[in-house]
Design an enzyme around this catalytic site. Structure first.
Site, PDB file in Angstrom:
ATOM      1  N   LYS A 205     -10.034  14.428  -2.669  1.00 36.28           N
ATOM      2  CA  LYS A 205     -10.856  14.887  -3.794  1.00 36.28           C
ATOM      3  C   LYS A 205     -12.276  15.221  -3.311  1.00 36.28           C
ATOM      4  CE  LYS A 205     -12.712  13.404  -8.212  1.00 36.28           C
ATOM      5  NZ  LYS A 205     -12.745  12.433  -9.291  1.00 36.28           N
ATOM      6  N   GLU A 211     -11.156   8.187   6.572  1.00 36.32           N
ATOM      7  CA  GLU A 211      -9.793   8.127   7.101  1.00 36.32           C
ATOM      8  C   GLU A 211      -9.156   9.519   7.146  1.00 36.32           C
ATOM      9  OE1 GLU A 211     -11.065   6.275   4.695  1.00 36.32           O
ATOM     10  OE2 GLU A 211     -10.348   4.206   4.772  1.00 36.32           O
ATOM     11  N   GLY A 265      -9.121  10.201  -8.733  1.00 35.75           N
ATOM     12  CA  GLY A 265      -8.192  10.229  -7.596  1.00 35.75           C
ATOM     13  C   GLY A 265      -6.848   9.600  -7.927  1.00 35.75           C
ATOM     14  N   ARG A 266      -6.882   8.441  -8.587  1.00 39.07           N
ATOM     15  CA  ARG A 266      -5.620   7.732  -8.873  1.00 39.07           C
ATOM     16  C   ARG A 266      -4.859   8.337 -10.046  1.00 39.07           C
ATOM     17  NH1 ARG A 266     -10.164   5.018  -9.522  1.00 39.07           N
ATOM     18  NH2 ARG A 266     -10.791   4.195 -11.554  1.00 39.07           N
ATOM     19  N   GLU A 351      -7.627  -0.554  -9.345  1.00 35.31           N
ATOM     20  CA  GLU A 351      -8.857   0.205  -9.133  1.00 35.31           C
ATOM     21  C   GLU A 351      -9.464   0.585 -10.488  1.00 35.31           C
ATOM     22  OE1 GLU A 351      -9.654   2.753  -5.392  1.00 35.31           O
ATOM     23  OE2 GLU A 351      -9.219   4.223  -6.945  1.00 35.31           O
ATOM     24  N   HIS A 382      15.612 -12.117  -2.884  1.00 34.97           N
ATOM     25  CA  HIS A 382      15.869 -12.906  -1.675  1.00 34.97           C
ATOM     26  C   HIS A 382      14.575 -13.222  -0.932  1.00 34.97           C
ATOM     27  CE1 HIS A 382      20.202 -12.392  -2.149  1.00 34.97           C
ATOM     28  NE2 HIS A 382      19.848 -11.237  -2.691  1.00 34.97           N
ATOM     29  N   LYS A 510     -17.124   0.448   2.441  1.00 35.50           N
ATOM     30  CA  LYS A 510     -17.242   1.735   3.156  1.00 35.50           C
ATOM     31  C   LYS A 510     -18.587   1.827   3.858  1.00 35.50           C
ATOM     32  CE  LYS A 510     -14.554   4.615  -0.042  1.00 35.50           C
ATOM     33  NZ  LYS A 510     -14.599   5.708  -0.991  1.00 35.50           N
TER      34      LYS A 510
HETATM   35  O1  F6P Z   1     -12.030   4.518  -1.879  1.00 36.22           O
HETATM   36  C1  F6P Z   1     -11.378   4.710  -3.064  1.00 36.22           C
HETATM   37  C2  F6P Z   1     -11.108   6.163  -3.310  1.00 36.22           C
HETATM   38  O2  F6P Z   1     -12.264   6.812  -3.696  1.00 36.22           O
HETATM   39  C3  F6P Z   1     -10.004   6.321  -4.335  1.00 36.22           C
HETATM   40  O3  F6P Z   1     -10.457   6.236  -5.621  1.00 36.22           O
HETATM   41  C4  F6P Z   1      -9.447   7.641  -3.957  1.00 36.22           C
HETATM   42  O4  F6P Z   1      -8.181   7.843  -4.503  1.00 36.22           O
HETATM   43  C5  F6P Z   1      -9.435   7.525  -2.460  1.00 36.22           C
HETATM   44  O5  F6P Z   1     -10.611   6.805  -2.161  1.00 36.22           O
HETATM   45  C6  F6P Z   1      -9.421   8.817  -1.717  1.00 36.22           C
HETATM   46  O6  F6P Z   1     -10.500   9.638  -2.037  1.00 36.22           O
HETATM   47  P1  F6P Z   1     -10.489  11.167  -1.696  1.00 36.22           P
HETATM   48  O7  F6P Z   1      -9.358  11.808  -2.407  1.00 36.22           O
HETATM   49  O8  F6P Z   1     -11.811  11.687  -2.146  1.00 36.22           O
HETATM   50  O9  F6P Z   1     -10.331  11.308  -0.200  1.00 36.22           O
END
Ligand code: F6P
Length: 546
Positions: A205, A211, A265-266, A351, A382, A510
């Site tokens: 987003k 990452e 995002g979620r 979240e 199990h 972060k």
């Molecule tokens: O760190 C949390 C977050 O901001 C989530 O809310 C989001 O889904 C995820 O990181 C990834 O963010 P992006 O889509 O901006 O890379």
């Protein structure tokens, strides 16, 4: 509002004190129509909350609670595009992403639907072109592998849905999902893939997430090494709300799919964030997935609270969390392809509702989101069900089950369903010590041995579960299931008075990670770190030197 809400919560607490001694067995024994009175159907899908302690009185109070918190008013405000995400100043319109052509949803004086539909069509055309082979890689070969690079909402949704709907995937196309900054994830994923037949979707987003950017750089380097710089444009696409960051990253904005800041995002799986799994299952199936969610949206908007499945899921959850005081909630899909659904719901729920201040910044006065977790049945049986049956904590659970499997493997589906049903029954009924002793006697144990073992074989029971039963895990049903949980989370966040649509709680870690990267690399001294962090950095550095 808070005073009215707290007054109803007090009445619920008193009601709980008065009724706590009544077991689920007793509730069923007293009312042969309990299942009919405490279950609601939406077409094929059934939500059964009869195996909870909720009675007509409880439900009446829960509805009063929802009304005291203006759940219906806030729901309408969300659907209308009002800026209910007040800490980020944004509308919350994931529902627009599944609205049909002809809908009109206005944000800041502009109807967002033309753009939504245009982007939806663009993604569908792209997906179909990849599937048909009309769109190929730099060497003219068809794509066989789709690598989605993203994390959180830009990963969990597509990865979960790709697995859930794998029977609908086109033969010869395989999806891969890379999220972790641990280089092992991208290395393991790319190993064995042919760059000439690999399409990489960078989904973020913000397009700034550490990452995702690191993994995107690694994938780019892998592709360039094999096919050269000029192949990048044909093998990469970007999915983001941030055009500037996409071009700053060196990606072609012609190959960019867009969504908007009013999609969290979620909550973004319905947008072009779903492109990877749309390529796998095709545009028609993706549309069916959107349609399923839209059906739930309409149900949520129109059904009265006492027959409104997501509202009921939310209210029952509040009953368990706030009134009964149970801190966690298990999601147990008896549907192996929903293996990633609990992880998806963890982000959606935790979240969204893992908050300690209300919308006006004051401290909350009631508990908020529970810990959400789970694994598919029967595997969990199990592993951790021992604690669910005989542990000292009560863990309310959702049990999900499909009437019809995609594969008929002998009579295994009957076995699966029997287990799902048996667990709900066992949690509800339990087994008294006297019943356990009697079974032991009947199995031939002498009296002293039966009495010695009986406490160990006693199940307290009266442990609540809700069942969600559907015909088959198809695209429409998956859309319905996700939308149900989205709205459940909304209802609960509204009752708790929090903003379910920001996530500031992820920021501190972060920030500290960015400060620690040069320290871990040995470029900056450990001075100023706390003793534990300093000690750990130095220990790791020592191991790296040896
Ligand atoms: O760190 C949390 C977050 O901001 C989530 O809310 C989001 O889904 C995820 O990181 C990834 O963010 P992006 O889509 O901006 O890379």
């Amino acid at each position: 509002m808070t005073a009215a809400r707290d007054a109803v919560l007090d009445r619920l607490a008193a009601h709980r004190r008065e009724t706590e001694h009544v077991t689920l067995r007793e509730l069923f024994a007293a009312d042969p129509h309990r299942f009919g009175r405490f279950s609601v159907a939406l077409d094929d899908l059934l939500y059964d909350f009869s195996k909870t302690h909720v009675t007509a009185d409880t439900l009446g109070l829960l509805i009063k609670l929802a009304r005291a918190c203006d759940v219906e008013g806030r729901r309408d405000a969300m659907f209308a595009g009002e800026k209910i995400n007040t800490t980020e100043g944004r509308a919350v319109l994931h529902t627009a992403l599944r609205a049909p052509a002809g809908a009109k949803i206005v944000v800041d004086g502009r109807d967002v639907m033309p753009e939504v539909l245009a982007e939806r069509a663009k993604a569908a055309d792209f997906a179909e072109a990849v599937r048909s082979g009309a769109l190929v890689g730099a060497t003219g070969e068809r794509f066989t592998d789709i690598v989605n690079i993203g994390i959180g909402g830009s990963d969990l949704g597509p990865a979960m849905a790709a697995l859930a709907l794998s029977p609908y995937a086109q033969e010869g196309l395989k999806g891969h999902f890379v999220s972790n900054v641990d280089g092992a994830h991208i290395a393991d994923t790319l190993q064995g893939l042919d760059p000439a037949r690999t399409l990489v979707l960078v989904a973020s987003k913000t397009f700034t997430t550490l990452e995702t950017m690191a993994n995107a750089r690694a994938a780019r380097a892998w592709l360039v090494e094999a096919l050269g710089e000029e192949a990048v444009a044909a093998h990469f696409a970007a999915i983001s709300t941030n055009t500037e960051a996409v071009s700053a990253f060196g990606m072609d904005t012609e190959r960019m799919f867009r969504f908007w800041d009013w999609v969290g995002g979620r909550y973004s799986l319905w947008s072009v964030i779903g492109l990877s799994f749309e390529i796998l299952i095709g545009a028609d199936n993706f549309q069916a997935f959107l349609d399923g969610a839209y059906e739930v949206d309409e149900h949520f908007r129109q059904a009265p609270l006492e027959k409104n499945i997501p509202a009921l899921m939310g209210m029952v959850g509040v009953w368990h969390r706030n009134v009964c005081g149970w801190p966690s909630h298990a999601v147990l899909p008896y549907d192996q392809r929903l293996a990633r659904f609990p992880a998806y719901l963890q982000q959606l729920d935790m979240e969204s509702n893992g908050k300690s201040v209300t919308r006006d910044g004051s401290a909350v006065t009631s508990r908020t989101g529970p810990v959400v977790w789970g694994e598919p049945g029967t595997n969990g049986q199990h592993a951790f069900y021992q604690l669910l049956h005989q542990g000292t904590d009560v863990v309310p659970a959702d049990i999900l089950m499909a009437a019809v499997p995609h594969e008929q493997v002998g009579d295994q589906h009957a076995m699966l369903l029997a287990n799902a049903l048996a667990q709900g029954e066992a949690f509800m009924r339990g087994r008294t010590t006297e019943e356990a002793a009697e079974i032991l006697r009947k199995s031939g144990k002498h009296e002293a041995e039966a009495l010695r073992l009986a406490p160990h074989k006693t199940f307290p029971g009266s442990r609540p579960t809700c069942a969600i039963a559907y015909r088959m895990l198809d695209p429409r049903t998956l859309g319905q299931l996700i939308a149900l949980y989205e709205h459940k989370v909304f209802v609960q966040g509204t009752i708790w008075g929090i903003n379910s649509f920001d996530q500031w709680g992820v920021e501190l870690g972060k920030e500290l990670a960015s400060r620690l990267i040069p320290v871990v690399k040995g470029e900056v001294a450990t001075d100023g770190l706390d003793g534990s962090t300093k000690g750990l950095v130095e220990h790791l550095a020592k191991l790296q030197r040896e």
